[in-house]
Design a protein around this motif. Sequence first.
Motif, short mmCIF file in Angstrom:
data_model
loop_
_atom_site.label_atom_id
_atom_site.label_comp_id
_atom_site.label_asym_id
_atom_site.label_seq_id
_atom_site.Cartn_x
_atom_site.Cartn_y
_atom_site.Cartn_z
N UNK A 147 -12.57 5.06 9.30
CA UNK A 147 -13.00 4.45 8.04
C UNK A 147 -12.78 5.42 6.87
N UNK A 148 -13.11 6.67 7.07
CA UNK A 148 -12.93 7.67 6.01
C UNK A 148 -11.45 7.81 5.64
N UNK A 149 -10.56 7.72 6.62
CA UNK A 149 -9.12 7.86 6.34
C UNK A 149 -8.59 6.75 5.43
N UNK A 150 -9.25 5.59 5.45
CA UNK A 150 -8.80 4.49 4.58
C UNK A 150 -9.77 4.25 3.42
N UNK A 151 -10.63 5.22 3.16
CA UNK A 151 -11.49 5.14 1.99
C UNK A 151 -12.69 4.20 2.12
N UNK A 155 0.85 -1.20 0.00
CA UNK A 155 0.00 0.00 0.00
C UNK A 155 0.89 1.25 0.00
N UNK A 156 1.88 1.27 0.85
CA UNK A 156 2.79 2.43 0.93
C UNK A 156 3.56 2.65 -0.38
N UNK A 157 3.79 1.56 -1.11
CA UNK A 157 4.50 1.65 -2.40
C UNK A 157 3.54 1.95 -3.55
N UNK A 158 2.25 2.11 -3.24
CA UNK A 158 1.27 2.40 -4.29
C UNK A 158 0.93 1.20 -5.14
N UNK A 159 1.11 -0.01 -4.59
CA UNK A 159 0.91 -1.23 -5.35
C UNK A 159 -0.26 -2.07 -4.85
N UNK A 160 -1.03 -1.55 -3.90
CA UNK A 160 -2.18 -2.26 -3.36
C UNK A 160 -3.14 -1.24 -2.77
N UNK A 161 -4.36 -1.68 -2.51
CA UNK A 161 -5.41 -0.79 -1.98
C UNK A 161 -5.38 -0.74 -0.45
N UNK A 165 -8.05 -9.30 19.67
CA UNK A 165 -8.05 -7.85 19.88
C UNK A 165 -9.26 -7.21 19.20
N UNK A 166 -9.61 -6.02 19.63
CA UNK A 166 -10.69 -5.27 18.99
C UNK A 166 -10.21 -4.72 17.65
N UNK A 167 -11.10 -4.70 16.69
CA UNK A 167 -10.74 -4.20 15.36
C UNK A 167 -10.71 -2.67 15.33
N UNK A 168 -10.06 -2.12 14.31
CA UNK A 168 -9.90 -0.67 14.16
C UNK A 168 -10.93 -0.04 13.23
N UNK A 169 -11.26 -0.74 12.14
CA UNK A 169 -12.03 -0.11 11.05
C UNK A 169 -13.45 -0.65 10.88
N UNK A 170 -13.85 -1.58 11.70
CA UNK A 170 -15.22 -2.08 11.64
C UNK A 170 -15.53 -2.87 10.38
N UNK A 171 -14.54 -3.56 9.84
CA UNK A 171 -14.76 -4.33 8.62
C UNK A 171 -15.21 -5.76 8.89
N UNK A 172 -15.08 -6.21 10.12
CA UNK A 172 -15.37 -7.62 10.43
C UNK A 172 -16.71 -7.73 11.15
N UNK A 173 -17.59 -8.47 10.52
CA UNK A 173 -18.95 -8.69 11.03
C UNK A 173 -19.18 -10.19 11.08
N UNK A 174 -20.16 -10.60 11.87
CA UNK A 174 -20.55 -12.02 11.84
C UNK A 174 -22.06 -12.10 11.93
N UNK A 175 -22.57 -13.24 11.52
CA UNK A 175 -24.00 -13.47 11.54
C UNK A 175 -24.36 -14.11 12.87
N UNK A 176 -25.01 -13.34 13.72
CA UNK A 176 -25.42 -13.82 15.03
C UNK A 176 -26.90 -14.15 15.05
N UNK A 190 -7.85 -0.07 1.40
CA UNK A 190 -9.06 -0.71 1.92
C UNK A 190 -8.82 -2.20 2.16
N UNK A 191 -8.05 -2.85 1.28
CA UNK A 191 -7.72 -4.26 1.49
C UNK A 191 -6.90 -4.42 2.76
N UNK A 192 -5.93 -3.52 2.94
CA UNK A 192 -5.12 -3.59 4.15
C UNK A 192 -6.00 -3.43 5.40
N UNK A 193 -6.93 -2.47 5.38
CA UNK A 193 -7.78 -2.23 6.55
C UNK A 193 -8.58 -3.48 6.90
N UNK A 194 -9.13 -4.15 5.89
CA UNK A 194 -9.89 -5.38 6.14
C UNK A 194 -8.99 -6.47 6.74
N UNK A 195 -7.82 -6.66 6.13
CA UNK A 195 -6.92 -7.71 6.62
C UNK A 195 -6.37 -7.37 8.01
#
Length: 191
Positions: A154-158, A101-107, A124-135, A109-114
């Motif tokens: 979330x806005x900072x990572x698009x 991502x820093x080299x401009x070769x990946x997104x 640990x608690x997540x940072x960007x709220x990308x992980x959900x589960x079906x309860x 948003x993908x990093x935030x999810x991973x």
Amino acid sequence: MTTAAPVRPDLARELIARAAASAVHRAQRMRNQLDAVQLGRGRHADHANTAVLRRILAEYDWPGHRLVGPAAARAAWSIALHSDDAPDFQRAATTLLERAVRAGDALIQHWAHLHDRTLINNGHAQEYGTQLFLGADGIVLCPLRAPESLDERRARVGLPPIAVAPQTVRRRYAPVPRVESARAGALAEAA
């Protein structure tokens, strides 16, 4: 990011094929359309996908847009995201993806999810709220750090506001009408 032809189209084809098959399996699993044998095959495929991506990372670093193209870079991200049984690998993949991502070769948003998935898988608690589960009560957000500033992060990572995320998950895993389900099954078999 580049739009030139990828340096390794052979790796691109392999990553895309593996991620596509995995996505079909996950959608069927979410819709409770698999028996125990099919579930086991899916776990085996996830392990095999992790092994392939591990080999690629060892040889090439993160398979970004320049090496494999945007579609295959997305496929690599998806494979890493679903490598839940290999937490050390997932952490290493997160680090390599961040460098890409820093080299401009990946997104980013993908990093935030991973990054979030790796945090959750390590207790640990997540940072960007990308992980959900079906309860039992529907779609639930996994534990989250500082929920009051979530949309800012979330806005900072698009990423869109968190209110949009459950709607996206509902659409992705909505029941498939019977006619389309049969057609999707035939397409999956043909692939």
